[in-house]
Structures are given as C-alpha cells and as structure tokens.
Scaffold this active site. Structure first.
Site, mmCIF file in Angstrom:
data_model
loop_
_atom_site.group_PDB
_atom_site.id
_atom_site.type_symbol
_atom_site.label_atom_id
_atom_site.label_comp_id
_atom_site.label_asym_id
_atom_site.label_seq_id
_atom_site.Cartn_x
_atom_site.Cartn_y
_atom_site.Cartn_z
ATOM 1 N N ASP A 1 0.829 -1.212 0.000
ATOM 2 C CA ASP A 1 0.000 0.000 0.000
ATOM 3 C C ASP A 1 0.864 1.263 0.000
ATOM 4 O O ASP A 1 1.968 1.275 0.554
ATOM 5 C CB ASP A 1 -0.885 -0.031 1.254
ATOM 6 C CG ASP A 1 -2.053 0.934 1.134
ATOM 7 O OD1 ASP A 1 -2.302 1.465 0.036
ATOM 8 O OD2 ASP A 1 -2.729 1.156 2.157
ATOM 9 N N HIS B 1 3.315 3.648 -8.950
ATOM 10 C CA HIS B 1 3.199 2.206 -9.230
ATOM 11 C C HIS B 1 4.491 1.669 -9.850
ATOM 12 O O HIS B 1 4.900 0.538 -9.580
ATOM 13 C CB HIS B 1 1.999 1.943 -10.147
ATOM 14 C CG HIS B 1 0.678 2.278 -9.498
ATOM 15 N ND1 HIS B 1 0.358 1.882 -8.216
ATOM 16 C CD2 HIS B 1 -0.400 2.994 -9.943
ATOM 17 C CE1 HIS B 1 -0.861 2.324 -7.900
ATOM 18 N NE2 HIS B 1 -1.331 3.008 -8.924
ATOM 19 N N LEU C 1 11.238 -20.337 -4.250
ATOM 20 C CA LEU C 1 10.217 -19.439 -3.695
ATOM 21 C C LEU C 1 9.034 -19.446 -4.652
ATOM 22 O O LEU C 1 9.223 -19.388 -5.865
ATOM 23 C CB LEU C 1 10.774 -18.009 -3.592
ATOM 24 C CG LEU C 1 9.746 -16.952 -3.202
ATOM 25 C CD1 LEU C 1 9.832 -16.648 -1.712
ATOM 26 C CD2 LEU C 1 9.939 -15.647 -3.951
HETATM 27 C C1 FPP Z 1 -1.698 0.202 -3.558
HETATM 28 O O1 FPP Z 1 -1.250 1.545 -3.490
HETATM 29 C C2 FPP Z 1 -1.075 -0.451 -4.695
HETATM 30 C C3 FPP Z 1 -1.747 -1.024 -5.735
HETATM 31 C C4 FPP Z 1 -3.219 -1.048 -5.836
HETATM 32 C C5 FPP Z 1 -1.040 -1.627 -6.855
HETATM 33 C C6 FPP Z 1 0.143 -2.467 -6.501
HETATM 34 C C7 FPP Z 1 0.991 -2.571 -7.674
HETATM 35 C C8 FPP Z 1 2.326 -2.573 -7.690
HETATM 36 C C9 FPP Z 1 3.184 -2.599 -6.491
HETATM 37 C C10 FPP Z 1 3.011 -2.487 -8.987
HETATM 38 C C11 FPP Z 1 3.298 -3.669 -9.778
HETATM 39 C C12 FPP Z 1 2.904 -4.983 -9.313
HETATM 40 C C13 FPP Z 1 3.173 -6.091 -10.025
HETATM 41 C C14 FPP Z 1 2.649 -7.399 -9.558
HETATM 42 C C15 FPP Z 1 3.954 -6.057 -11.249
HETATM 43 P P1 FPP Z 1 -2.309 2.692 -3.727
HETATM 44 O O2 FPP Z 1 -2.331 3.017 -5.163
HETATM 45 O O3 FPP Z 1 -3.622 2.265 -3.164
HETATM 46 O O4 FPP Z 1 -1.682 3.838 -2.895
HETATM 47 P P2 FPP Z 1 -2.461 4.952 -2.065
HETATM 48 O O5 FPP Z 1 -3.279 4.234 -1.026
HETATM 49 O O6 FPP Z 1 -1.371 5.771 -1.488
HETATM 50 O O7 FPP Z 1 -3.309 5.701 -3.050
#
Ligand code: FPP
Length: 264
Positions: free
Chosen positions: A21, A38, A132
């Site tokens: 997150d 991201h 893993l």
């Molecule tokens: C949450 O942060 C994150 C996500 C919904 C996306 C997670 C994706 C990645 C880490 C990138 C790539 C992953 C893979 C598997 C290649 P948020 O956007 O909700 O952050 P915020 O709460 O600060 O808005």
C-alpha cells in the site's frame, strides 16, 4: 504430509503475504503522478522478491490488484494492467534463474487477454521451480475466493461427487484458488493502514500481522528483515495454550479428543 498442515514455528516465516500500500501517496507527496508511484512500487517488489529468497522465505504472496480496484479511474487501471504485463515479460528470465515459481491467484476472466497470456507463459516456464513461490493476486478478493469455492462445492454436491456431510476444513481448502498454498505466517501491510482489506481471508486465519508506516515504494530489505524479526518474537499458540499438562488433560476420561485443525 500435506504441507498445509505444517504450522510454522520457525523464526523464518514460510509464507509472507504483503499488501503493497501507499504507491499513490508516495507519488503525490513528491509531486509525481500516481503511475510513477506504481512504477516505483514494481521496483520495490522486484527487490523484495530477491530479499525474500535470500532470507529463506518459501512463499511470497502479494496483493497487486483487488476486486475493488476496478473502481479506480480507467487510466490508472489500464496503466496497472500494462505495468503488470510488462513486468512479467521483463523480469521473467531473472525470476526463473532464481528458481522462483510464479503463479496467479484471482479471477482471470476480467483481465486483459494479453496479461492472461503473459501470466500463463510465466506459470508454464516456472512451474517446476521450488525456491520461492511468488503468488500474484490480481483481480483477487478474499470474499470472492470463498464464494467461488462455495459455488464449486455446491456444484459438486449437486452432481453427487461431494457428500455435503463430509465437508470439513481440509475439503473446503481444496476448492480455493491455490489449494497447496500454506497458511500465511507473516502478513505485512505498508503505508500505515491497519486493515486486512479482503486479502487471503482464509489463509490469514493465524497470521501474525505487522504494519509498517513506510509506503510501499520505500520498502526494502531492512523493512523486510525488521518485520521478520518482529515475527520471530511472536508467541504462536494457534488457539492452544503452552501448558505441559495439556496433553494429559486432553486424554483424561470423558474428554473429547482434540482433533482440532482449525487451520488447514
Ligand atoms: C496500492 O497503493 C497499490 C496497488 C493497488 C497496486 C500495486 C501494484 C504494484 C506494487 C506495482 C506492480 C505490481 C506487479 C505485480 C507487477 P495505492 O495506489 O492504493 O496507494 P495509495 O493508497 O497511497 O493511493
């Protein structure tokens, strides 16, 4: 022995699950677009996979896109789908060389066909790797997983291949997305929120929860090691008590034998 029945009391968690997150907040704080957050999050994940291998973690499961994330702006959803596809393509050979097995957990039908195809290629290539297992939760929801399992159980009961009276915890677990996925030992969520948010509801029944304030793009090996250290200090009793007289009491006349396997 069924690996799901082995409850870890080792100082190294066998199964680590992460809610990654804080990508958006990390980016906004620096005046960057959420997309850049991201991208930074993807880099952090690639590094954490290597660190997890080094520590000796056997399963790493990450929440990359939830059943609720479809409600984000279309441009962000599209970006995430493309990023995941690109990541699978670009990181695949290195992951394979590190004997990492990749698999997807979640519903596939709503994902773009090109992403599904990248997932299938990665799953096929890495199927025999055993250092893993990296499970990518995409279009995943804990409740959706339980509903999907319940639907398939009902179908099997209707056609007579499952006797409803025989349904127990291990049988139910066989209908989950990845029946061989062990229980989560260590659950980590970044960016200061202290919620499970519909992640691995079944598998987290006895997970140790560790919440860190660091946003996901800044999470690195020090944070992972710290979380593992915190985990190692936890007293995991799995609903029992640490009582040397326990086994004697259990076998006392008139007591029900403790067959208890609350967790699969
Ligand atoms: C949450 O942060 C994150 C996500 C919904 C996306 C997670 C994706 C990645 C880490 C990138 C790539 C992953 C893979 C598997 C290649 P948020 O956007 O909700 O952050 P915020 O709460 O600060 O808005």
């Amino acid at each position: 022995m069924d690996p799901r029945r082995v409850r870890s009391t080792s100082p190294v968690p066998g199964h680590v699950a992460i809610v990654m997150d804080g990508n958006g907040r990390w980016a906004t704080r620096q005046g960057l677009t959420r997309a850049r957050g991201h991208v930074a999050g993807e880099k952090a994940l690639s590094q954490v996979v290597e660190d997890a291998v080094e520590i000796g973690v056997r399963h790493l499961t990450v929440f990359a896109f939830s059943t609720e994330n479809w409600c984000r702006p279309a441009a962000e959803v599209d970006f995430l789908m493309t990023l995941m596809q690109r990541t699978l393509r670009n990181r695949l050979q290195r992951l394979h060389a590190n004997a990492v097995r990749i698999r997807h957990l979640g519903r596939r039908t709503g994902l773009p066909p090109t992403l599904v195809s990248a997932i299938e290629t990665a799953e096929r290539l890495t199927a025999d790797n055993d250092r893993l297992t990296l499970s990518l939760c995409l279009d995943y929801g804990g409740r959706a997983e339980l509903v999907d399992a319940a639907r398939r159980i009902a179908e099997d009961a209707a056609i007579g291949t499952l006797d409803p009276a025989s349904l127990d915890i291990p049988t139910f677990a066989r209908y989950l997305y990845a029946p061989d996925l062990p229980d989560v030992d260590l659950f980590i969520r970044t960016a200061g929120e202290q919620r499970i948010s519909n992640f691995l509801l079944w598998q987290c029944a006895y997970a140790e929860l560790v919440f860190v304030d660091t946003p996901w793009p800044d999470f690195d090996r020090r944070h992972l090691r710290q979380a593992v250290e915190i985990y190692a200090t936890r007293n995991r009793t799995f609903g029992t008590v640490e009582d040397p007289g326990r086994s004697a009491a259990r076998s006392a006349p008139g007591r029900q034998p403790c067959t208890s396997t609350n967790a699969p």
